[in-house]
Design an enzyme around this catalytic site. Sequence first.
Site, PDB file in Angstrom:
ATOM      1  N   ARG A 203       0.797  -1.239   0.000  1.00 32.05           N
ATOM      2  CA  ARG A 203       0.000   0.000   0.000  1.00 32.05           C
ATOM      3  C   ARG A 203       0.830   1.289   0.000  1.00 32.05           C
ATOM      4  O   ARG A 203       0.505   2.217  -0.738  1.00 32.05           O
ATOM      5  CB  ARG A 203      -0.988  -0.002   1.171  1.00 32.05           C
ATOM      6  CG  ARG A 203      -1.953  -1.199   1.129  1.00 32.05           C
ATOM      7  CD  ARG A 203      -3.031  -1.137   2.194  1.00 32.05           C
ATOM      8  NE  ARG A 203      -3.958  -0.067   1.919  1.00 32.05           N
ATOM      9  CZ  ARG A 203      -4.021   1.063   2.606  1.00 32.05           C
ATOM     10  NH1 ARG A 203      -3.224   1.266   3.640  1.00 32.05           N
ATOM     11  NH2 ARG A 203      -4.878   1.994   2.274  1.00 32.05           N
TER      12      ARG A 203
ATOM     13  N   CYS B  56      14.857  -6.316  -3.577  1.00 33.90           N
ATOM     14  CA  CYS B  56      15.678  -5.616  -4.543  1.00 33.90           C
ATOM     15  C   CYS B  56      14.809  -4.796  -5.467  1.00 33.90           C
ATOM     16  O   CYS B  56      14.507  -5.179  -6.595  1.00 33.90           O
ATOM     17  CB  CYS B  56      16.492  -6.631  -5.343  1.00 33.90           C
ATOM     18  SG  CYS B  56      18.214  -6.493  -4.927  1.00 33.90           S
ATOM     19  N   GLU B  57      14.408  -3.662  -4.973  1.00 33.53           N
ATOM     20  CA  GLU B  57      13.504  -2.741  -5.659  1.00 33.53           C
ATOM     21  C   GLU B  57      13.256  -1.697  -4.587  1.00 33.53           C
ATOM     22  O   GLU B  57      13.279  -2.021  -3.402  1.00 33.53           O
ATOM     23  CB  GLU B  57      12.196  -3.474  -5.995  1.00 33.53           C
ATOM     24  CG  GLU B  57      11.233  -2.755  -6.878  1.00 33.53           C
ATOM     25  CD  GLU B  57      11.498  -2.981  -8.367  1.00 33.53           C
ATOM     26  OE1 GLU B  57      11.271  -2.048  -9.112  1.00 33.53           O
ATOM     27  OE2 GLU B  57      11.943  -4.080  -8.766  1.00 33.53           O
TER      28      GLU B  57
END
Length: 404
Positions: free
Chosen positions: A302, A332-333
């Site tokens: 969210r 990894c982002e």
Amino acid sequence: MINPLSPETLIQLADQYGTPLYVYHAEKIKDQYQRLKTAFGKTDAVFFYACKALTNINILRYIRNTGANVDCSSINEVRLALHAGFPPARILYTSNGIAFGEIEEAKQLGVIINIDSLSNLEKFGKKFGRDYPIGIRLRPNILAGGNMKISTGHDKSKFGIPVDQIAIILDVVRKYNMLIRDLHIHTGSEIEDADVFVKGIDILFEITHHFPDLEFIDLGGGFKVASKPGEKETDICLLAEKVGAGFAKHPYKNGKPLQIWFEPGKFLVSEAGFFLTRVNVLKETNAADFVSVDSGFNHLIRPMFYDAYHQIENISNPGAPLKNYAVVGNICETDTFAWDRSLNEVREGDYIVFRNAGAYGFEMSSNFNSRFKPAEVIVMEGKAHLIRKRDVFEDLLRNQVEVI
Ligand SMILES: *Cc1c(COP(=O)(O)O)cnc(C)c1O
């Protein structure tokens, strides 16, 4: 009002079940439903829990036991609701852009159906004529809701049949002599202003006289809950007063007002949910002090998805001085939960809790980065029960076909 789960209880649950962990407080859900029932005590109103917010089968059964009905957004949610023991007459399927086959299936299962396109309305009329009552989901062309990403009733929204196409709707309905039992609108999520619902009522009552078989008006969901201390939720007593007055102004059959339906999702389950994580790493940089927890947007999307605010607390170090942190995940982002957030001083290994995590939390989780989905626990009558096991490695390979 019931007391929320204490930090001590949450720590105990995190110790026992591990993190990341979703915890739901059953009585809070019942409490929210009772608040709605009480607010609308003088009105003929029925509540359908919009279950896409949280579909764990135990939550569905618990909500069934409170007396609420259920609103579904897919045929699988309909099947889950049936599995949870809801009789078809208490299940509403509000469709949106779905294949006609699913509507046929819903009819076969005997549930209540709202149709949201002229195309499916026509197909339904052609095939079933007057044999099966249905509702029509309309797009009222009003802008409402917390932000554009969660707004669904405006004049560029994909949802519902635009109310300006009423002449075509009526052509179809008359051609097949269809039995239209309800008109539906759902204008968005996190609607604080009761007048938005009144505006919806005014728009609907301009056209109700075209539908002699009407029994209900469905005003959808979207009640706002407070996500920060001091923030306002939808004033449900004011809402009940205004909506009740709006309906009373338009008596229908035998001088009686139509029954009012609502589809609250977030309002019933958001505050009942706590998302527990543990601090993996502390990283001090010149931009921010990063707190990396053992989760990410793979478990709670969210904040990244629609800029949602979740209250975050370090329950392991209460009383310690407050410091500002960036709370981030471990995938990894970029997965920032909160930037510049004040927490009691954080140490590696501390438990960090996200509040208001019951709605669209676990439900939107994924296995991104090949991480396991969290476990879920319900606390009911003071006792904790595991209601979903954490994934294990085999779950990542399940359904994969190894051909190489
Ligand atoms: C999502 C949805 C709801 C529930 O919205 P909340 O903001 O969670 O109350 C209600 N009705 C329909 C048709 C929906 O798609």
